[in-house]
Write an enzyme that holds these catalytic residues in place. Structure first.
Site, PDB file in Angstrom:
ATOM      1  N   PHE A   1       0.842  -1.201   0.000  1.00 41.47           N
ATOM      2  CA  PHE A   1       0.000   0.000   0.000  1.00 41.47           C
ATOM      3  C   PHE A   1       0.884   1.261   0.000  1.00 41.47           C
ATOM      4  CE2 PHE A   1      -2.396   3.305   2.408  1.00 41.47           C
ATOM      5  CZ  PHE A   1      -3.289   3.585   1.393  1.00 41.47           C
ATOM      6  N   GLN A   2       0.604   2.167  -0.901  1.00 40.75           N
ATOM      7  CA  GLN A   2       1.339   3.413  -1.062  1.00 40.75           C
ATOM      8  C   GLN A   2       2.826   3.198  -1.287  1.00 40.75           C
ATOM      9  OE1 GLN A   2       0.105   6.228   2.024  1.00 40.75           O
ATOM     10  NE2 GLN A   2      -1.556   6.824   0.647  1.00 40.75           N
TER      11      GLN A   2
ATOM     12  N   LYS B   1       9.850   2.799   6.532  1.00 40.86           N
ATOM     13  CA  LYS B   1       9.254   3.069   7.838  1.00 40.86           C
ATOM     14  C   LYS B   1       9.957   2.307   8.960  1.00 40.86           C
ATOM     15  CE  LYS B   1       4.801   3.858  10.002  1.00 40.86           C
ATOM     16  NZ  LYS B   1       3.331   3.699   9.898  1.00 40.86           N
TER      17      LYS B   1
ATOM     18  N   MET C   1       0.604  33.029 -23.414  1.00 36.82           N
ATOM     19  CA  MET C   1       1.771  32.588 -24.168  1.00 36.82           C
ATOM     20  C   MET C   1       1.398  31.531 -25.195  1.00 36.82           C
ATOM     21  SD  MET C   1       4.789  33.419 -24.635  1.00 36.82           S
ATOM     22  CE  MET C   1       5.891  34.062 -23.404  1.00 36.82           C
TER      23      MET C   1
HETATM   24  C1  TPP Z   1       2.488  22.875 -15.797  1.00 38.49           C
HETATM   25  C2  TPP Z   1       2.473  23.499 -17.135  1.00 38.49           C
HETATM   26  N1  TPP Z   1       1.556  23.145 -18.050  1.00 38.49           N
HETATM   27  C3  TPP Z   1       1.525  23.718 -19.273  1.00 38.49           C
HETATM   28  C4  TPP Z   1       2.453  24.673 -19.610  1.00 38.49           C
HETATM   29  C5  TPP Z   1       2.438  25.308 -20.987  1.00 38.49           C
HETATM   30  N2  TPP Z   1       2.179  26.742 -20.886  1.00 38.49           N
HETATM   31  C6  TPP Z   1       3.151  27.676 -20.916  1.00 38.49           C
HETATM   32  S1  TPP Z   1       2.576  29.228 -20.715  1.00 38.49           S
HETATM   33  C7  TPP Z   1       0.992  28.689 -20.598  1.00 38.49           C
HETATM   34  C8  TPP Z   1      -0.134  29.653 -20.402  1.00 38.49           C
HETATM   35  C9  TPP Z   1      -0.037  30.392 -19.127  1.00 38.49           C
HETATM   36  O1  TPP Z   1      -1.179  31.160 -18.981  1.00 38.49           O
HETATM   37  P1  TPP Z   1      -1.268  32.270 -17.860  1.00 38.49           P
HETATM   38  O2  TPP Z   1      -0.855  31.709 -16.576  1.00 38.49           O
HETATM   39  O3  TPP Z   1      -2.604  32.901 -17.902  1.00 38.49           O
HETATM   40  O4  TPP Z   1      -0.138  33.286 -18.293  1.00 38.49           O
HETATM   41  P2  TPP Z   1      -0.111  34.333 -19.505  1.00 38.49           P
HETATM   42  O5  TPP Z   1       0.742  33.706 -20.582  1.00 38.49           O
HETATM   43  O6  TPP Z   1      -1.486  34.565 -19.957  1.00 38.49           O
HETATM   44  O7  TPP Z   1       0.539  35.534 -18.950  1.00 38.49           O
HETATM   45  C10 TPP Z   1       0.928  27.311 -20.734  1.00 38.49           C
HETATM   46  C11 TPP Z   1      -0.309  26.512 -20.725  1.00 38.49           C
HETATM   47  C12 TPP Z   1       3.415  25.004 -18.627  1.00 38.49           C
HETATM   48  N3  TPP Z   1       4.384  25.891 -18.869  1.00 38.49           N
HETATM   49  N4  TPP Z   1       3.395  24.429 -17.404  1.00 38.49           N
END
Ligand code: TPP
Ligand code: MG
Lengths: 603, 191
Positions: free
Chosen positions: A132-133, A182, A500
């Site tokens: 478990f775990q 553990k 982005m």
């Molecule tokens: C954990 C994770 N999942 C997906 C991505 C891909 N990714 C890079 S920037 C982004 C969008 C970020 O959106 P937001 O936080 O609103 O920032 P903004 O670019 O709008 O300033 C994503 C999905 C990532 N960098 N990290």
């Protein structure tokens, strides 16, 4: 590879102290933490670490911060580590506790952050039985840690604990996992304080090779179009490295640029600073890199975000590369003078040679180089029109910077456009003030990281410059902040897009905005209130300053929801697969831009 | 991995590691995780006192990739020493193969004749098969196997390359450890 390392193995350091004390494994863990100077552990309990939690209960020397998700524990420890220079410490249970920590560990590995993460494990006789775990924690974390240990021998526990800290902080720092079954936590274990225990096989080289340093300094002195290119290694080498870096830069009068991870190593307000380089770096920094004749890279790793197309990377320069990790040298870019060593030590050696040889820079050449740079600067690549009604994201960050300029302030970020704008518009004059996920680019990093920073600096202003999408990846930590009265500020640049992602879709995927709209957002003001914090909102430019003031003044955790222009793009930008001299400076450049097939495939 | 136009070459690398659980997984994980190529890998303990093993890896890559492989190996915490035997001077590399061939009649006799020229020993035989033991460099073993394949059904078990620097002067600490262990095991055998 002439590397005179690891040649003189010492005999195992037998304890000089009289007799080792015998105590339970869990007590050994706590004692080792205390002897290592650990003040705070970020953790989350579970069955496989209950003996350790029991020991925590019995003592007061070490503070435990109960996070709400193990990923956040690691990011908090990263923020703590990055803002203090100390090793961050994490404690999680077996199985899901350990797997939840994996993103944080990978983040710390990519950005060279010293972390010791203790994970519970099922009892040794159950290992391998799908108990478990149970998870194969050392197997899972092998590629995402600098090193890891599974302690199966009670005799070795104390030694492993101390060695883990040594490995985490020495050389190129990184995360270390100690997996603790553990039964070992219950077992009688001998404790000796082997605080400076060095593993016999791990002795990173600290001092640079003298002849290489002389060669480098001569190249530096004779340069006509030089540029200093500093990175996160300067931060990791301690504030002294930044100080010495500044000294060398000022002595030579040469321009300096920094990577995302290096921001703060040289004062942003100084006239010799060209701004950040790389994909969203400044025009002047990238062109100086492209056209320089001598590049002095210290503690940076020629990352793909920095170099752009390798084929077109700084074609005319001789390159000097100082790095504590030999594997960073000649990895992506072949350099002319490689120097393995600690940034501070090597800088000290360089300054000594510079003085001893009474070198003087070529003033005429350098003056004309600066004239060229000033020409690039006059393009004002970061200029933007502040909105009169709508708030521009750049404007929000710039106002935050201006209002916090004279304060004891630390900034973390999430990942996305807001992160790049923060890097561009928030100036850092000191190291350790800027915490961001550079290598892994982990959304959800900034908020828990800010929590760790606030723990380390209770009286400072700590702001997570966030995006609305990233914020929701670790927002549960509001609850932790409430519990410990941590007045962290989340400054959400809310563009209602994964900005982005949207920007890349606009540029590369024909404006097909697949799944990048931030739909069904919560009411961030009410959200803050639900967690017992303060919620603020600015919807138009006229409200921005008041909201920032109110946020700064609040003694509570705050979410400031800053509604900004939705479709603003982050410029300048080097499109994927392009070289430094092929930057896009504005939306109109972007229209004419075509991305090569090869560039499309790059991230 | 960054591709370059430099030619790829085969290198034999000797690595001295702590003999502890997971160390082989670290080395292999490094190669697979970073896309390096392993042609062969052998490991055995060479120092019982300090629990150290010697790994011999045959890999190939451009000069830049080979440098990376060595630097990446060297920074693993339980690794004491890395020696690129190919770069550091003359060395000898050998492997052993057990080659089973199943055939009959003329081909059987031909197999024996070839084995003789290769100095392979028959260490097992039935009326329809032989098992040959053969040592040599990789090229010799490849050549022997190629010939056997034309003479019958073949099964092979190879050790992979073990290698050591030439010359009487024992200078590399790696070799020194192996030597002290040798002395020790000899003594143990006498006991
Ligand atoms: C954990 C994770 N999942 C997906 C991505 C891909 N990714 C890079 S920037 C982004 C969008 C970020 O959106 P937001 O936080 O609103 O920032 P903004 O670019 O709008 O300033 C994503 C999905 C990532 N960098 N990290
Ligand atoms: Mg957004």
């Amino acid at each position: 590879m002439a590397k005179p390392r690891k040649t003189s193995p010492r005999t195992p350091s037998s304890p000089q102290a009289a007799k080792p004390e015998i105590m339970s494994g869990a007590a050994v863990v706590l004692r080792a933490l205390k002897d290592q100077g650990v003040e705070v552990v970020f953790g989350y309990p579970g069955g496989a670490v209950l003996p350790i939690y029991d020991e925590i209960f019995k003592q007061n020397a070490i503070r435990h911060i109960l996070v709400r998700h193990e990923q956040a524990a690691v990011h908090a420890a990263e923020g703590y580590a990055r803002s203090t220079g100390k090793v961050g410490c994490v404690l999680v249970t077996s199985g899901p506790g350990a797997t939840n920590a994996v993103t944080g560990l990978t983040d710390a590995l990519m950005d060279s952050i010293p972390i010791v993460c203790l994970t519970g494990q099922v009892a040794t006789h159950l290992i391998g039985n799908d108990a478990f775990q149970e998870a194969d924690t050392t197997g899972i974390t092998r590629p995402c840690t600098k090193h890891n240990y599974l302690v199966k021998d009670a005799e070795k526990l104390a030694e492993v604990m101390h060695e883990a800290f040594y490995v985490a902080r020495s050389g190129r720092p990184g995360p270390v996992v100690v997996d603790l079954p553990k039964d070992i936590q219950f077992a009688d274990c001998p404790y000796t304080n082997a605080k400076d225990q060095e593993p016999k096989s791990y002795r990173p080289q600290v001092k640079g090779d003298d002849s290489a340093i002389e060669k480098a300094v001569e190249l530096i002195a004779k340069a006509k179009r030089p540029v200093f290119y500093g990175g996160g290694g300067l931060i990791n080498a301690g504030p002294k490295a930044s100080k010495l870096f500044g000294e060398l830069v000022r002595k030579t009068g040469y321009p300096a640029t920094l990577t995302l991870m290096g921001l703060g190593a040289y004062p942003a307000s100084d006239k010799q600073f060209l701004g950040m380089l790389g994909m969203h770096g400044t025009y002047e920094a990238n062109l100086a890199m492209h056209d320089c004749d001598v590049m002095i890279c210290i503690g940076a790793r020629f990352d793909d975000r920095v170099t752009g197309s390798l084929a077109g990377f700084s074609p005319k320069s001789k390159k000097i590369h100082v790095d504590i990790d030999p594997s960073s040298i000649n990895k992506n870019v072949v350099v002319d003078v490689p120097i393995v060593g600690d940034a501070a030590t090597v800088l000290e050696q360089m300054l000594a040679v510079w003085k001893a040889k009474s070198y003087k820079p070529d003033e005429k050449a350098i003056a004309s180089w600066w004239r060229q740079i000033d020409g690039w600067r006059s393009r004002k690549c970061l200029a933007f029109k502040p909105g009169s009604k709508e708030i521009k994201p750049q404007q929000a960050i710039q106002r935050l910077f201006e209002k916090t300029r004279d304060m004891d302030c630390y900034i973390t970020t999430e990942v996305g456009q807001h992160q790049m704008w923060a890097a561009q518009y928030f100036g850092f004059d000191e190291p350790n003030r800027w915490m961001t996920s550079g290598g892994l680019g982990t959304m959800g990093y900034g908020f828990p990281s800010a929590m760790g920073v606030q723990i380390a600096h209770p009286d400072a202003l700590v702001v997570d410059i966030s995006g609305e999408a990233s914020f929701m990846m670790n927002m549960q930590e509001l609850s932790t902040m409430r519990q410990y009265n941590l007045p962290v500020k989340a400054f959400i640049i809310n563009n209602q897009w994964m900005g982005m992602v949207r920007q890349w879709q606009e540029l590369i995927h024909g404006k097909r905005y697949s799944e990048s709209y931030s739909e069904a957002l919560p009411d961030f003001v009410k959200l803050a209130e639900a967690f017992g914090g303060v919620g603020l909102r600015a919807t138009k430019a006229s409200e921005l300053d008041d909201v920032i003031d109110e946020m700064i003044a609040s003694p509570h955790p705050v979410i400031a929801d800053i509604l900004v222009t939705k479709e603003e793009n982050c410029f300048p930008m080097i499109p994927s697969g392009r070289a430094h001299n092929e930057m896009i400076l504005s939306p109109s450049d972007q229209e004419q831009q075509t991305i090569t097939d090869k560039g499309m495939a790059l991230v | 991995m960054i591709s370059t136009n430099q030619p790829s070459a085969r290198h034999t690398i000797a690595v001295l590691v702590a003999n502890e659980p997971g160390v082989l997984a670290r080395v292999i994980g490094l190669f697979s995780g970073r896309g390096y190529n392993i042609e062969s890998l052998t490991v055995s303990e060479v120092d019982e006192v300090n629990a150290r093993s010697r790994i011999t890896i045959v890999t190939s890559g451009t000069p830049m990739v080979i440098e990376q492989i060595k630097a990446q190996l060297a920074r693993l915490v339980p690794i004491y020493d890395v020696h690129d035997l190919t770069m550091e001077g003359p060395h000898v590399g050998r492997e052993m193969a057990l080659v089973k061939i199943r055939n009959a009649g003329e081909k059987r006799i031909e197999a024996l004749r070839i084995a003789d020229t290769f100095r392979a020993r028959a260490i097992d035989s039935t009326l329809e098969s032989f098992v040959f033991e053969l040592t040599g460099d990789t090229g010799k073993i490849d050549a022997f196997i190629d010939l056997m394949i034309s003479l019958g059904e073949v099964e092979v078990s190879r050790t992979g390359v073990v290698a050591i620097a030439r010359g009487e002067h024992v200078q590399m600490p790696l070799v020194r450890k192996a030597k002290s262990t040798r002395r020790k095991t000899k003594k143990a055998a006498e006991d």
